[in-house]
Enzyme design. Structure first.
Site, PDB file in Angstrom:
ATOM      1  CE  LYS A 205      -1.848   2.476   3.338  1.00 18.52           C
ATOM      2  NZ  LYS A 205      -1.771   3.876   2.840  1.00 18.52           N
ATOM      3  CD  GLU A 279      13.469   3.796   7.656  1.00 19.56           C
ATOM      4  OE1 GLU A 279      13.440   4.588   8.624  1.00 19.56           O
ATOM      5  OE2 GLU A 279      13.399   4.155   6.477  1.00 19.56           O
ATOM      6  CB  CYS A 313      13.002   8.795   8.267  1.00 18.72           C
ATOM      7  SG  CYS A 313      13.624   7.730   6.974  1.00 18.72           S
ATOM      8  CD  GLU A 410      10.856  11.979  11.706  1.00 18.11           C
ATOM      9  OE1 GLU A 410       9.909  11.282  12.117  1.00 18.11           O
ATOM     10  OE2 GLU A 410      11.727  11.560  10.915  1.00 18.11           O
TER      11      GLU A 410
END
Lengths: 500, 294
Positions: A205, A279, A313, A410
């Site tokens: 997906k 991840e 990331c 983040e």
């Protein structure tokens, strides 16, 4: 105790020459052509080698974040569609894929790699239109690296007995794979290639804001004559992802995305035999020592945080500069961001394209406000922003404290937090003081210091005198809350096999 | 008058010290014939937290030791165990093993320590790679210890299970907190005395006695623990462990199908489980061609 004389000397040293590209050099627009790509008005679900209508009959729009114009509409997969896809994958696994001679399996993967290369320009254009990243990055990084990833793993298919000494590597079965919007095609390649090479079948997906290159990849897979059901690609938002994670017919979950969702997945598969690789997020420390070649380091820092609008990331979003060169580095950084070209992602001169979605732009703005409120000094480029679309100026925060949210959380945007340090031990302590551990960087001219730092930083990928480099042969993945498992290289095979 | 036997006090092992549980609690495990084994510490959550502090403090030093030195220390552990064989055989027979089984289990435990002593400075080469990246960079991947590991040891075995789960964790440079078998705890305590005389720094291995049913959730709840190993097949506990591990994304391993007595009970892949792979990049200057990249 420094004398007054010394202080003046230091002051003089920080007066660097400012680069003024825009005064003498004007860039003419150099747009890539949209005609290089065919985008259908509507996309169905790719299940069992065919395009199937969603059982709900529902579709959702995908837009160009640089213009806010609709590009296409894609099917919304619900529970029954997910079920169909998983069944198709299971059927293909049992009847075709796991019994196919490994070298033939490998040849299919090679074929997909080649077709990605053949359609590289089209894929790059679609990637940029759908996601907002500069065409230069789609063209020179995303698409070629995706093709290379298929090439790399294709060759492993018939060599697995060499990968794990004294063990036999067996496939897991059906892999459910959920990928993010920052590198849509590349993440699809990272997930699909090793899964197929090790004999698994796939339900993938893509992210809801960037489904188009994955659907283009489905066309390639169809054209490559991959047996029906070996790869199924279904579109939708979080609910569709949850349906994949919770489906009892799935043996393995591979997820790239936020730490928050990663934790939800870890909880959701408790009590099942599903294997997982995650991840997740990061807040990489990028460390500049006073003996580093500063101009190179500044270029590396710029690439480290502004590559792909900072939607990375492993972005180097926490910069630690040794105090003695801090003024100089900050000056150079401010001068350098003035020269970055922000705007039309389709323009080949653009450095920073569109923020991927309105939602993400809001998140970035939220953090800009938090940073200011926490007392950090904000400096942004003075560049103009396009009137339409989602854009953000490259931004630097100075006077940031270790405990500030902009140094801990983040942001996933073109926002750099700058902190300072004096000693090696201090910077290691600060760099490792994060729940994340995906990547890190260090800039110094001294070899023994490099290895001291790279060894002590608790992160899965460490760049020394470079940043944001990727390669199919190079394992990637995090320590601590940045997830577990590796993608890429020999170690990337481990995520898709059971060792017997 | 015949001589009165001196009974041993079974204590727990934290940070190289032998405290009693801070809770002051105890339990009395018995063998099949109903004979009381000892008054054993019923460790508490606080004991576990103290042990994690000790394990974290020991981690940097242990992980930073030369692999060769770790190897020497594991070998020393084997030597010390060999020298105290009699005591372990005695305890195992007290805990329902036949003499022959007990001798076999102790011998195997010594050999297992030697097996992992040998791996300490070799598994890195097995699991490392130099990666042929397409750009002008030197790029390599090496395993590094994941950190502090909490271990709920195999419950059916008094010694070999304990040794088989501890050895690969510390061979790889991790530190650990281990919950011994609830019903067969004697050897675990005596094994900590072996550790204490083997040059193993305090805090690298911490051993608690008590009830998994009470402590398991704390073993996986703690935010300063990086990985959890559970060796039983209790599916409710397994589910609880997976759910709680999500708190800080602990790595979780269930060794519930392993026959520790067999050769399947030892392998470098057990070491690999509690390792992280770190990949390092550095540019290579390209003098003859285009300039170096950064």
């Amino acid at each position: 105790m420094p004398t007054t004389k010394k202080n003046t000397a230091v002051k003089k040293k920080t007066n660097t020459v400012k680069l003024k590209f825009d005064t003498t050099w004007q860039y003419e627009p150099a747009p890539e052509s949209k005609s290089a790509a065919t985008i259908n008005k509507q996309y169905d679900l790719f299940i069992n080698g065919e395009w199937q209508k969603p059982s709900s009959g529902k579709y959702f729009d995908t837009i160009n974040p640089a213009t806010e114009e609709k590009l296409s509409q894609v099917a919304l997969a619900d529970q029954s569609d997910t079920d169909k896809a998983v069944k198709a994958a299971r059927n293909a696994y049992d009847k075709v894929w796991k019994n196919m001679p490994a070298k033939e399996r490998g040849k299919y993967i090679f074929r997909i790699a080649r077709m990605i290369q053949e359609k590289a320009r089209e894929l790059a254009v679609i990637e940029t239109l759908d996601g907002g990243k500069p065409i230069r990055e789609s063209r020179d990084f995303d698409v070629p690296t995706a093709a290379n990833h298929f090439f790399y793993y294709a060759g492993w298919a018939d060599k697995l007995e060499y990968a794990f000494p004294n063990r036999k590597a067996q496939p897991l079965g059906v892999a459910g794979q959920i990928i993010p919007w920052n590198f849509p095609l590349l993440m699809a390649a990272w997930k699909i290639a090793p899964a197929l090479a090790t004999g698994n079948t796939v339900v993938l997906k893509p992210a809801e804001t960037t489904p188009l290159t994955a659907l283009k990849l489905a066309e390639i897979i169809q054209e490559a004559d991959l047996p029906p059901g070996v790869v199924n690609i279904i579109t939708g938002a979080g609910d569709t992802g949850a349906n994949i994670v919770n489906h009892p017919g799935v043996d393995k979950i591979a997820f790239t995305g936020s730490t928050e969702v990663g934790k939800l997945i870890q909880r959701a598969i408790a009590g099942t035999n599903k294997k997982a690789t995650l991840e997740l997020g990061g807040k990489a420390a990028n460390i500049i020592f006073d003996d580093a070649p500063l101009d190179q380091a500044v270029e590396g820092v710029i690439n480290g945080i502004f590559f792909n609008q900072g939607h990375v990331c492993c972005a180097g979003s926490r910069l630690y500069v040794q105090e003695s060169v801090a003024k100089q580095v900050i000056r150079k950084l401010k001068d350098r961001i003035e020269t970055l070209i922000v705007g039309d992602p389709m323009d080949k001169n653009t450095d920073i394209g569109a923020i991927n979605s309105k939602q993400q732009l809001d998140t970035i703005h939220k953090y800009l406000n938090i940073g200011k409120k926490e007392g950090a000094e904000m400096y942004e480029s003075s560049c103009p922003l396009p009137k339409k679309g989602f854009f953000c100026r490259p931004t630097i925060f100075t006077n940031v404290a270790q405990s500030n949210r902009i140094a801990q959380e983040e942001i996933f945007g073109p926002v750099l937090s700058v902190l300072t340090f004096r000693t090696d031990d201090e910077v290691i302590e600060k760099a490792n003081n994060s729940p994340y551990g995906l990547s890190a960087g260090v800039w110094t001219d001294k070899g023994s210091k490099i290895f001291n730092m790279t060894k002590r930083m608790r992160a899965g990928v460490v760049w020394a005198n470079t940043f944001n480099k990727f390669d199919p042969t190079s394992p990637f993945g995090g320590y601590k809350e940045s997830g577990f498992g590796r993608e890429g290289g020999l170690h990337g095979l481990m995520a898709y096999v059971r060792l017997a | 008058m015949s001589r009165l036997e001196v009974l041993k006090t079974y204590k727990i092992y934290i940070g190289g010290q032998f405290p009693r549980t801070e809770s002051g609690r105890y339990y009395i495990p018995t063998n099949y014939s109903g004979q009381k084994l000892a008054n054993v510490c019923l460790s508490s959550r606080k004991d576990f937290r103290n042990a994690v502090v000790a394990a974290r403090a020991a981690f940097g030093g242990w992980a930073g030791r030369a692999a060769f030195n770790r190897s020497q220390i594991l070998y020393r552990m084997a030597e010390m165990l060999e020298g105290r064989k009699g005591q372990f055989i005695e305890e195992l027979t007290q805990q329902d093993a036949t003499r022959e089984e007990a001798e076999n289990e102790v011998n195997l435990s010594v050999d297992r320590l030697i097996y992992y002593a040998g791996w300490c400075d070799k598994f890195q080469q097995l699991f490392s790679s130099v990666n042929p990246v397409a750009s002008s960079h030197f790029n390599f991947s090496v395993p590094e210890p994941t950190g502090v590991v909490s271990v709920i040891a195999p419950q059916q075995s008094g010694l070999i299970g304990l040794v088989s789960v501890i050895a690969p964790v510390i061979a790889g440079g991790n530190t650990c907190v281990v919950l011994a078998s609830e019903t067969k705890p004697l050897c675990a305590v005596t094994f900590s005395e072996v550790l204490n005389t083997s040059d193993l720094p305090g805090g690298v291995v911490n051993i608690l006695t008590g009830k998994p049913s009470e402590l398991a959730s704390w073993f996986v709840d703690h935010m300063d623990v990086n990985a959890t190993i559970y060796c039983e097949s209790n599916s409710d506990t397994q589910q609880m462990i997976r759910e709680k591990s999500a708190l800080n994304l602990k790595r979780v391993f269930f060794y519930d199908q392993t026959d520790w007595i067999s050769d399947a009970g030892q392998s470098p892949y057990f070491i690999f489980d509690t390792q992280e792979i770190k990949t390092t990049w550095h540019p290579v200057e390209n003098i003859a061609g285009a300039g170096g990249s950064y």
